[in-house]
Design a protein around this motif. Sequence first.
Motif, PDB file in Angstrom:
ATOM      1  N   ASP A 230       2.475 -31.049   4.814  1.00  0.00           N
ATOM      2  CA  ASP A 230       2.289 -30.788   6.235  1.00  0.00           C
ATOM      3  C   ASP A 230       3.534 -30.147   6.839  1.00  0.00           C
ATOM      4  O   ASP A 230       4.672 -30.503   6.504  1.00  0.00           O
ATOM      5  CB  ASP A 230       1.989 -32.089   6.980  1.00  0.00           C
ATOM      6  N   LEU A 231       3.290 -29.198   7.743  1.00  0.00           N
ATOM      7  CA  LEU A 231       4.373 -28.561   8.486  1.00  0.00           C
ATOM      8  C   LEU A 231       4.126 -28.773   9.975  1.00  0.00           C
ATOM      9  O   LEU A 231       3.125 -29.370  10.382  1.00  0.00           O
ATOM     10  CB  LEU A 231       4.425 -27.068   8.154  1.00  0.00           C
ATOM     11  N   ALA A 232       5.027 -28.252  10.783  1.00  0.00           N
ATOM     12  CA  ALA A 232       4.909 -28.431  12.230  1.00  0.00           C
ATOM     13  C   ALA A 232       3.852 -27.517  12.830  1.00  0.00           C
ATOM     14  O   ALA A 232       3.538 -27.646  14.013  1.00  0.00           O
ATOM     15  CB  ALA A 232       6.269 -28.179  12.892  1.00  0.00           C
ATOM     16  N   ILE A 233       3.304 -26.585  12.057  1.00  0.00           N
ATOM     17  CA  ILE A 233       2.245 -25.711  12.554  1.00  0.00           C
ATOM     18  C   ILE A 233       1.017 -25.855  11.670  1.00  0.00           C
ATOM     19  O   ILE A 233       1.101 -26.345  10.548  1.00  0.00           O
ATOM     20  CB  ILE A 233       2.682 -24.235  12.619  1.00  0.00           C
ATOM     21  N   SER A 234      -0.119 -25.437  12.172  1.00  0.00           N
ATOM     22  CA  SER A 234      -1.372 -25.564  11.439  1.00  0.00           C
ATOM     23  C   SER A 234      -1.446 -24.535  10.315  1.00  0.00           C
ATOM     24  O   SER A 234      -0.713 -23.543  10.293  1.00  0.00           O
ATOM     25  CB  SER A 234      -2.551 -25.365  12.385  1.00  0.00           C
ATOM     26  N   ALA A 235      -2.394 -24.772   9.411  1.00  0.00           N
ATOM     27  CA  ALA A 235      -2.625 -23.813   8.327  1.00  0.00           C
ATOM     28  C   ALA A 235      -3.063 -22.471   8.884  1.00  0.00           C
ATOM     29  O   ALA A 235      -2.687 -21.417   8.363  1.00  0.00           O
ATOM     30  CB  ALA A 235      -3.676 -24.357   7.371  1.00  0.00           C
ATOM     31  N   ALA A 236      -3.858 -22.488   9.968  1.00  0.00           N
ATOM     32  CA  ALA A 236      -4.320 -21.237  10.571  1.00  0.00           C
ATOM     33  C   ALA A 236      -3.154 -20.446  11.143  1.00  0.00           C
ATOM     34  O   ALA A 236      -3.058 -19.221  10.955  1.00  0.00           O
ATOM     35  CB  ALA A 236      -5.340 -21.529  11.674  1.00  0.00           C
ATOM     36  N   ASP A 237      -2.249 -21.126  11.840  1.00  0.00           N
ATOM     37  CA  ASP A 237      -1.090 -20.429  12.411  1.00  0.00           C
ATOM     38  C   ASP A 237      -0.165 -19.916  11.308  1.00  0.00           C
ATOM     39  O   ASP A 237       0.411 -18.828  11.423  1.00  0.00           O
ATOM     40  CB  ASP A 237      -0.320 -21.354  13.352  1.00  0.00           C
ATOM     41  N   PHE A 238      -0.016 -20.723  10.250  1.00  0.00           N
ATOM     42  CA  PHE A 238       0.814 -20.285   9.127  1.00  0.00           C
ATOM     43  C   PHE A 238       0.235 -19.012   8.517  1.00  0.00           C
ATOM     44  O   PHE A 238       0.956 -18.035   8.269  1.00  0.00           O
ATOM     45  CB  PHE A 238       0.893 -21.396   8.078  1.00  0.00           C
ATOM     46  N   ALA A 239      -1.083 -19.002   8.305  1.00  0.00           N
ATOM     47  CA  ALA A 239      -1.720 -17.830   7.708  1.00  0.00           C
ATOM     48  C   ALA A 239      -1.614 -16.616   8.619  1.00  0.00           C
ATOM     49  O   ALA A 239      -1.354 -15.494   8.155  1.00  0.00           O
ATOM     50  CB  ALA A 239      -3.184 -18.143   7.408  1.00  0.00           C
ATOM     51  N   GLN A 240      -1.812 -16.812   9.910  1.00  0.00           N
ATOM     52  CA  GLN A 240      -1.695 -15.689  10.841  1.00  0.00           C
ATOM     53  C   GLN A 240      -0.303 -15.081  10.794  1.00  0.00           C
ATOM     54  O   GLN A 240      -0.140 -13.855  10.726  1.00  0.00           O
ATOM     55  CB  GLN A 240      -1.994 -16.144  12.273  1.00  0.00           C
ATOM     56  N   ALA A 241       0.708 -15.934  10.831  1.00  0.00           N
ATOM     57  CA  ALA A 241       2.087 -15.440  10.825  1.00  0.00           C
ATOM     58  C   ALA A 241       2.416 -14.724   9.524  1.00  0.00           C
ATOM     59  O   ALA A 241       3.134 -13.713   9.523  1.00  0.00           O
ATOM     60  CB  ALA A 241       3.055 -16.600  11.062  1.00  0.00           C
ATOM     61  N   VAL A 242       1.902 -15.228   8.399  1.00  0.00           N
ATOM     62  CA  VAL A 242       2.133 -14.562   7.110  1.00  0.00           C
ATOM     63  C   VAL A 242       1.535 -13.163   7.124  1.00  0.00           C
ATOM     64  O   VAL A 242       2.183 -12.182   6.725  1.00  0.00           O
ATOM     65  CB  VAL A 242       1.536 -15.391   5.955  1.00  0.00           C
ATOM     66  N   VAL A 243       0.292 -13.047   7.586  1.00  0.00           N
ATOM     67  CA  VAL A 243      -0.371 -11.744   7.605  1.00  0.00           C
ATOM     68  C   VAL A 243       0.383 -10.773   8.508  1.00  0.00           C
ATOM     69  O   VAL A 243       0.632  -9.617   8.131  1.00  0.00           O
ATOM     70  CB  VAL A 243      -1.834 -11.898   8.053  1.00  0.00           C
TER      71      VAL A 243
END
Length: 514
Positions: free
Chosen positions: A122-135
């Motif tokens: 787990d991180l401080a942001i959601s999986a969706a936000d992590f994926a968005q930022a990566v893209v």
Amino acid sequence: MSGNPARGEFDPIPSTRSPARVSIAAVLPPVTEAAALAVPVQVGAEPPADLGLDAAGLAVTGFTGRAGQTAVLPGPDGRALVAIGVGEPERVDMTLVRDVAADFARAVPQHRSLAVELPATDLAISAADFAQAVVEGVLLARWRFFVGKDDGEQTLTDLVIVAPDAVSEDVAAGVARGRAVARAAAISRDLSNCPATTLTAARMGEVAEELASEAGLVVEAFGEQELIEMGCGGILGVNLGSVDEPRLVRLAYLPSAPTGHLGLVGKGIMYDSGGISLKPSDESHAQMKNDMTGAAAILGAMTALQALGCTTAVTAYLCCTDNMPSGSAMKLGDVLTMRNGTTVEVLNTDAEGRLVMADGLCLAVEDGVDAVVDIATLTGACLRTLGVELAGVMGNAPVLVDQLRTAGAISDEPVWELPLHRPYRSQLSSTIADMTNMGGPNAGSITAALFLEEFVGEVPWAHVDIASTAQQPAPRTWRNKGASGFGAKLLIELAMRFEAPGSTAPSSPPRAAT
């Protein structure tokens, strides 16, 4: 390419024509489909098994998991394995992830297909936000505007997000958001980097119409005769020296049940020679093809609103012309009449952006918007004040300025508030007209904003000066060298989170374009 080769008749948005494929996989695809893999590593955590190293082995490379670190390792199957440090999990945010994803993309420039693993913890942001930022980070770091012969530089063809099935639905939503935002920023960058001979005001209108149908936008492009009938003396005055007609491009995004109505106005000076007040022939003059970055940022942002499910109605005006010296050009001492009847004495033809935007602001106010934001490469004074990493913002509504500051923090296109010091308004006084287009030698960013404020009445308004951020001297994380397209991501976040200042009730429905 056909036609006159001196006109540079090529595609003004080349990077969006063959975008990289972005997909989600539950397991790592073969090396032929993902030649380099990014593996997030936290400070103090045992490295994932993918890397084939324990913490001690990885530390030999100097890598500790500190945020922003990268270490490229050879994989057993010939794949490049890239450890990317994300620091302490409780401090991970979208800005950090966007940056480290971009660092990964730049660390393996020879590879055309990339993959990124989602962290297992787990991180401080959601999986969706992590994926968005990566893209966003990967696609924007690998963005390129190039129209010549193939020079062999590797472009990105595929990006795979490796995620377990349990979170794939959320990840898919984040990936879709990241693609829409990255494409909007790429459009803004493409247009801002396109040579002015290719991207005329008329061509800008054509590009807007081309993008409109797939983005759910309604577009009107007003030419010279229509602008005369509309009384847009600012745009027409700046255009007097040009052989190319001006365009005022109106874009409307109308969701089914709008929660507010935001107006946007963008400076679209396709090339700024300074006019009769000619600029010096130096490097900064060569950059003046990007004096339409404000308009480019708005157009880019507007293309993403439908895909992101934005509930704010947005009406935008792109105020497009070049500013050229000629026998017919606007002269010092001329008096122009703006859309709302205000007369302006021209003391400097190189203070032209405020003239074209005055007409746009008047029209946005007439549309009955809840608030209006203008964005422009307006003053060198802002660059001197804030450098190349911060845009300036001023306005008559603190709530709106705060929304822009929040949007800037989330999008990592930050703005810094400058004082709208109204006693300086006296510097714009004229003896023969309602006002001049130029203040004194100091506080140029403030006096420019005070000029624009004259055309919004009581409507909540904010002005974003991006002269400081529109040109980047070197690549940095997901930012590119050259015309940056700054503002598209900022305006997307503003529209997505917009709340009408001083009101909780929905506005009256915006009018559709005719």
